[in-house]
Design a protein around this motif. Structure first.
Motif, mmCIF file in Angstrom:
data_model
loop_
_atom_site.group_PDB
_atom_site.id
_atom_site.type_symbol
_atom_site.label_atom_id
_atom_site.label_comp_id
_atom_site.label_asym_id
_atom_site.label_seq_id
_atom_site.Cartn_x
_atom_site.Cartn_y
_atom_site.Cartn_z
ATOM 1 N N UNK A 1 0.811 -1.219 0.000
ATOM 2 C CA UNK A 1 0.000 0.000 0.000
ATOM 3 C C UNK A 1 0.843 1.267 0.000
ATOM 4 N N UNK A 2 2.094 1.168 0.436
ATOM 5 C CA UNK A 2 2.946 2.353 0.451
ATOM 6 C C UNK A 2 3.918 2.397 -0.738
ATOM 7 N N UNK A 3 3.716 1.521 -1.716
ATOM 8 C CA UNK A 3 4.535 1.541 -2.934
ATOM 9 C C UNK A 3 4.232 2.824 -3.715
ATOM 10 N N UNK A 4 5.145 3.241 -4.593
ATOM 11 C CA UNK A 4 4.861 4.422 -5.416
ATOM 12 C C UNK A 4 3.566 4.236 -6.204
ATOM 13 N N UNK A 5 2.868 5.348 -6.461
ATOM 14 C CA UNK A 5 1.571 5.279 -7.141
ATOM 15 C C UNK A 5 1.684 4.587 -8.497
ATOM 16 N N UNK A 6 2.764 4.804 -9.226
ATOM 17 C CA UNK A 6 2.932 4.165 -10.535
ATOM 18 C C UNK A 6 2.828 2.647 -10.389
ATOM 19 N N UNK A 7 3.488 2.085 -9.384
ATOM 20 C CA UNK A 7 3.444 0.640 -9.175
ATOM 21 C C UNK A 7 2.051 0.170 -8.767
ATOM 22 N N UNK A 8 1.368 0.936 -7.926
ATOM 23 C CA UNK A 8 0.024 0.539 -7.479
ATOM 24 C C UNK A 8 -0.977 0.609 -8.628
ATOM 25 N N UNK A 9 -0.869 1.644 -9.475
ATOM 26 C CA UNK A 9 -1.772 1.759 -10.628
ATOM 27 C C UNK A 9 -1.489 0.629 -11.617
ATOM 28 N N UNK A 10 -0.218 0.367 -11.882
ATOM 29 C CA UNK A 10 0.158 -0.718 -12.800
ATOM 30 C C UNK A 10 -0.373 -2.054 -12.291
ATOM 31 N N UNK A 11 -0.281 -2.283 -10.987
ATOM 32 C CA UNK A 11 -0.796 -3.527 -10.411
ATOM 33 C C UNK A 11 -2.303 -3.648 -10.641
#
Length: 191
Positions: A103-113
């Motif tokens: 949940x604290x990963x960069x937004x780019x990684x969370x959106x990509x996921x």
């Protein structure tokens, strides 16, 4: 990491009783983190256990997971279901194709996921896919469509009422989504 239901544990115990003493089960992912990822379960004789394996202890049995597969089996579930048509072992691994991000990963990684784990499987039924190109400094997710989505007459609806709403709900810090694709009508498109 993995949940094995009681009925699946009982099923495995029956199968293991016919194997060499000390044999456990192994849960694995072939081609983890790719669109062709596949999960499986096999026997794991005592001499097949690697030093880097993780042993998961359950009430009725133990299972081994190799180091490479472990992050892709987060939230996986193995069940043994019996109904009027017979019985079936099911293995659900929602993170097999892409590793779950924190949940604290960069937004780019969370959106990509989110795109890879939830949206692309839906688009794949139409032969399509979407990729995140960037998140702009002013908070817009720039997407590019491919496959059957390129040239599809429903792309505006898909972007605005589907993907856009889902991304903005999951990431309120985003201001919107934009499509970078130069849509061209052709045989590759889904109609």
């Amino acid at each position: 990491m993995i949940r094995i239901t009681d009925s699946a544990q009982e099923h495995f115990v029956k199968l293991l009783s016919k194997q060499e003493d000390g044999t456990k089960i192994r849960v694995f992912v072939i081609n983890p983190g790719t669109p062709t990822a596949e999960c499986g379960v096999s026997y794991c004789p005592p001499d097949a256990v690697e030093a880097t394996d993780t042993e998961l202890k359950f009430e009725k049995l133990s299972a081994y997971v190799d180091e490479l597969s472990a992050p892709y089996l987060e939230d996986a579930e193995i069940d043994f279901v019996t109904d009027n048509l017979g019985s079936q072992l099911t293995l659900k691994a929602p993170n097999a194709k892409i590793c779950k991000v924190s949940d604290d990963a960069p937004m780019v990684e969370r959106v990509e996921y989110l795109l890879q784990a939830q949206i692309n499987p839906q688009l794949a039924s139409h032969g399509g896919r979407v990729s995140l190109m960037e998140i702009t400094d002013d908070g817009y997710a720039i997407l590019q469509f491919g496959g059957g989505c390129n040239g599809c007459s429903m792309i505006d609806f898909t972007l605005k009422d589907g993907i856009g709403k889902e991304l903005l709900t999951a990431f309120p810090e985003l201001k919107g989504v934009r499509d970078l694709t130069e849509h061209q009508r052709g045989e590759h498109s889904y109609y």
